[in-house]
Design an enzyme around this catalytic site. Structure first.
Site, PDB file in Angstrom:
ATOM      1  CG  HIS A  17      -1.975  -1.022   1.237  1.00 44.15           C
ATOM      2  ND1 HIS A  17      -3.011  -1.041   0.327  1.00 44.15           N
ATOM      3  CD2 HIS A  17      -2.168  -2.096   2.058  1.00 44.15           C
ATOM      4  CE1 HIS A  17      -3.805  -2.067   0.589  1.00 44.15           C
ATOM      5  NE2 HIS A  17      -3.319  -2.723   1.635  1.00 44.15           N
ATOM      6  CG  HIS A 196      -2.154  -6.574  10.987  1.00 42.43           C
ATOM      7  ND1 HIS A 196      -1.196  -6.957  10.066  1.00 42.43           N
ATOM      8  CD2 HIS A 196      -2.704  -5.431  10.500  1.00 42.43           C
ATOM      9  CE1 HIS A 196      -1.180  -6.079   9.070  1.00 42.43           C
ATOM     10  NE2 HIS A 196      -2.084  -5.141   9.307  1.00 42.43           N
TER      11      HIS A 196
END
Length: 337
Positions: A17, A196
């Site tokens: 990203h 995460h």
């Protein structure tokens, strides 16, 4: 009892990203080889939105998932090659192809309240003999007990571990701890818990540490924090803290530092850091990968990126609704509330 941490690097998946999913297989192989030498347990590779994520909506990749997977598989000797799959984007057939090319672990990702759509993909991955994790994205949008119920569903489908996935970088240490403890209350002792984290509130390392202290054993991290928004948990300081705590892991801190500074940072076209835009992601609870889309819309329509992100958060948009960012920018530019 010594705490053992399974370190999974996401530089070559979530980190996509940060560079708009544009990286050569040669550089992918360089990063993977460096990570392998540094001793990480697993290396995740795919388009930022998982297998088959390359599209106009999510952002086209410069190369195919297969080219990137082949580059990683050909560069590592010890680390497990891992990928991400979002049901509805990636398919069972693509999971089969990834397995054929050397992927032996997969995280099946859904929105935090939609675990039910992962059943087929988790079951099929188990049939292949893969290490299979459930990945409940935007975990801040569900209360601990509700999130744990979704984790239990993923476990029932066959997931061997389930992650608290802070896609928006919105969780605090208490939030993370509460969710990990809620998982532990309902999951079988043999089912592992993962974290995460994103750095949007400058809490990625702290949140990862809090998760481990609460019972998580799998930690996502990336070189120089390479990832969506302000990035993921930076692997170098996390490993340094793990060393200070005496946690067991296989990582070489200096080797990770060298890979971060010598290979990853020079590839960036935008700093991966906490700034006015990425902090807004965390504060507003916005999916971190929306950053570059919002910045593009800001430049095109003359609207402050932060205003777009705040409205995205107010509307509660989730992954897959990237097209709404342009709609929001158009409305704001026209003065429409």
């Amino acid at each position: 009892m010594t705490t053992t941490v399974y370190v999974q690097d996401v530089t070559l998946r979530d980190g996509m990203h940060a560079i708009r999913h544009r990286i050569s297989p040669r550089n992918v192989a360089r990063i993977a080889a460096a990570l392998d030498r540094a001793g990480v347990d697993a290396i995740e590779v795919a388009h930022g939105d998982g297998l088959a994520g390359s599209s106009l909506s999510y952002g086209p990749g410069s190369h195919t998932d297969w080219e990137w997977i082949d580059a990683v598989a050909g560069a590592v000797t010890n680390a497990t090659v891992t990928t991400l799959l979002l049901p509805g984007i990636g398919t069972v057939a693509q999971l089969d192809e990834a397995y054929r090319r050397g992927v032996r672990s997969v995280r099946v990702a859904t929105h935090c309240t939609e675990a039910d759509i992962a059943a087929q993909h988790i079951a099929h991955a188990r049939e292949l003999g893969m290490d299979v994790s459930g990945f409940l994205m935007m975990s801040h949008m569900a209360q601990p007990a509700d999130l744990a119920a979704q984790a239990k569903l993923m476990e029932s489908f066959g997931a061997q571990s389930v992650y608290v996935t802070d896609s928006g970088g919105r969780l605090t240490m208490h939030d993370v701890r509460d969710r990990v403890l809620a998982y532990r209350d309902v999951l079988a002792p043999s089912t592992q818990i993962g974290i995460h984290a994103h750095e949007n509130l400058s809490l990625a390392v702290a949140n990862s540490v809090a998760a481990v202290e609460a019972g998580a054993t799998r930690v996502d991290a990336s070189l120089a924090g390479q990832g969506a928004g302000a990035g993921n948990c930076p692997i170098e300081p996390f490993v340094a803290v793990a060393d200070l705590f005496g946690w067991k892991h296989g990582c070489d801190l200096f080797a990770l530092q060298d890979a971060a500074d010598d290979i990853v940072r020079p590839l960036r076209d935008r700093p991966v850091r906490v700034d006015r835009e990425t902090l807004t992601l965390g504060f507003a609870g916005v999916y971190s990968s929306f950053l570059r889309h919002a910045e593009d819309a800001s430049a095109r329509y003359g609207v402050d990126t932060r205003a777009i992100l705040v409205e995205v958060g107010r509307r509660g948009l989730i992954g897959g609704q990237e097209d709404m960012i342009v709609d929001i920018a158009l409305s704001l530019s026209a003065g429409v509330p």
